[in-house]
Design an enzyme around this catalytic site. Structure first.
Site: not given
Ligand code: IMP
Length: 448
Positions: A29, A57
């Site tokens: 992340d 994403h």
């Protein structure tokens, strides 16, 4: 399925310096999707080489937001060809959904997506096994994404019961083996605690699985190819390749914070095997790190902030998982772990994300050392219990008040923000070449 010819080694070497890789330097992340999307404009091919639908994403383009899990972030650039390499584990149902989601928004992937025929398939029983294993009753609870990643990679190592994209294309040849594997899985999963209710989704039903695979086969077959020779050919023709990692270096199966890791190699170390290219190909590796640290799932996190400062970062930075929606744990940037992942991930430069999220804090911290039972550690200890017990040492720097989300030049950042970036560079030992101040492509400060 397509095939390709093999080029000479001389030509490969002459093109070697153009290729690049983007890796995460934390527990995932980090904002890799934005950096891959930004860089993809300069590359001809974007290659995923590890992980599966556990990755998430988010790429923002104008008012549109795209959440990608299996597809490389390069799919949003019309000129780049996207490749899902042999090292990726593909959930065919999730991939079809993602492709159809993009098609419904006018993005056509015809001729722009290739999936390796060697990539392994995440099957419905892998996802159930993931949930059962991670319930806490079968050992340590990792806090996985429940996407079947670990069980699928384990099956790959077992080999005889694994299925790959090439098997999906020739599904008719696999019926007998699939039936036998489903029967065996029913027995194993029942022994692991699966009752009728948890098997009600058809996770081990041969006919149901075959029908699902058949429908995904119809959609995916045209994208399946022998990507290794194709990539070799692309390198020979001078095409520039960008390799996109999923997850983060601290989640690497060998070098991460085991057992609270994922099941693949997440740094440059994963590229040769997972993409099927020469280990000498990539010289530039962009490590992505937020200006602070986050973690989802269980496991030690020495610089975690358990107070209102951590909550503030979570809310301002919208730190909730793209894949699972889980709230992310937040803390100060950790220069010790970044130094380690710089080394192991093969990082040559850093992109620092979410600089805007820290605006308005009185002071900002950097973890500069770990101490354990009176000793100073140079790196992350192998034992998770030791890692949980380390006492972090922090350096506190003055924060910056101004909103930096509109800043486009490094010199225009508040002095405190510049000081912060430069201190991180010193501590980690790599240049920070990009500073991100917001989710949009143009909210990025480029430094030479
Ligand atoms: P798995 O990859 O689903 O097996 O999960 C193993 C660990 O990696 C868990 O702590 C997950 O939360 C974490 N993880 C896997 N992929 C990502 C990611 O893309 N971002 C953040 N954490 C991840």
């Amino acid at each position: 399925m397509s095939n390709a010819t093999s080029p000479s080694k001389e030509v490969q070497l002459s093109a070697a310096t153009h290729h690049a890789c983007v890796v995460g330097m934390g527990w995932g992340d980090e904002g890799k999707g934005k950096i891959v999307d930004l860089l993809a404009g300069e590359f001809d091919v974007v290659v995923r080489f590890n992980g599966g639908a556990n990755a998430g994403h988010t790429v923002r383009i104008g008012s549109d937001s795209f959440a990608l899990h299996l597809l490389p972030s390069g799919v949003l650039r019309d000129k780049a060809v996207s490749v899902i390499g042999p090292g990726v584990v593909v959930d065919p149902v999730a991939l079809v959904e993602e492709i159809e989601g993009l098609e419904s928004r006018g993005i056509d992937l015809s001729g722009r997506l290739m999936i390796s025929d060697r990539a392994h398939l995440v099957m419905p029983y892998h996802k159930l096994e993931d949930r059962l294993r991670d319930s806490g009753a079968q050992g340590k609870k990792i806090g996985t994404t429940a996407k079947g990643i670990g069980p699928c990679y384990a099956e790959k190592m077992l080999r005889s019961s694994a299925f790959r994209m090439v098997d999906l294309v020739h599904l008719e040849r696999q019926a007998e083996r699939l039936k036998a594997v489903c029967d065996r899985k029913r027995a194993i999963l029942t022994a692991m605690g699966a009752d009728d209710a948890s098997l009600a989704g058809g996770e081990v039903e041969f006919e149901q699985i075959r029908a699902t695979l058949e429908s995904t086969r119809q959609k995916l077959s045209r994208f399946v190819a022998e990507t290794t020779a194709w990539l070799d050919d692309a390198v020979c023709k001078g095409r520039q390749l960008l390799f996109e990692s999923a997850n983060g270096m601290l989640l690497d199966i060998d070098h991460g914070t085991f057992p609270y890791v994922t099941a693949s190699h997440t740094g440059l170390n994963g590229v040769p095997a997972g993409a099927g290219v020469s280990p000498h190909l990539v010289r530039r590796c962009v490590g992505v790190s937020k200006a602070y640290a986050t973690r989802v799932g269980n496991g030690p996190f020495p610089s975690e902030l358990m107070d209102e400062r951590g909550e503030r970062i979570r809310e301002v930075g919208r730190e909730y998982g793209t894949t699972t929606g889980r709230a992310r744990r937040c803390g100060w940037l950790d220069a010790v772990s970044l130094r380690q992942t710089k080394l192991l991930g093969g990082v040559t430069e850093i992109a620092m994300m979410h600089m805007d999220t820290l605006s308005g804090m009185d002071e900002v911290g950097i973890c500069t050392g770990y101490h354990l039972r009176g000793e100073t550690l140079r790196s992350i200890p192998a034992d998770a219990e030791d890692y949980a017990a380390v006492e972090p040492e922090f350096e506190m720097l003055p924060g910056w008040k101004d909103d930096v989300s509109g800043v486009t030049q490094f010199d225009a950042l508040p002095a405190e923000a510049r000081q912060y970036v430069q201190r991180v560079e010193e501590l980690v030992g790599a240049p920070i070449t990009m500073v991100s101040v917001g989710p949009e492509r143009n909210q990025t400060i480029h430094r030479s």
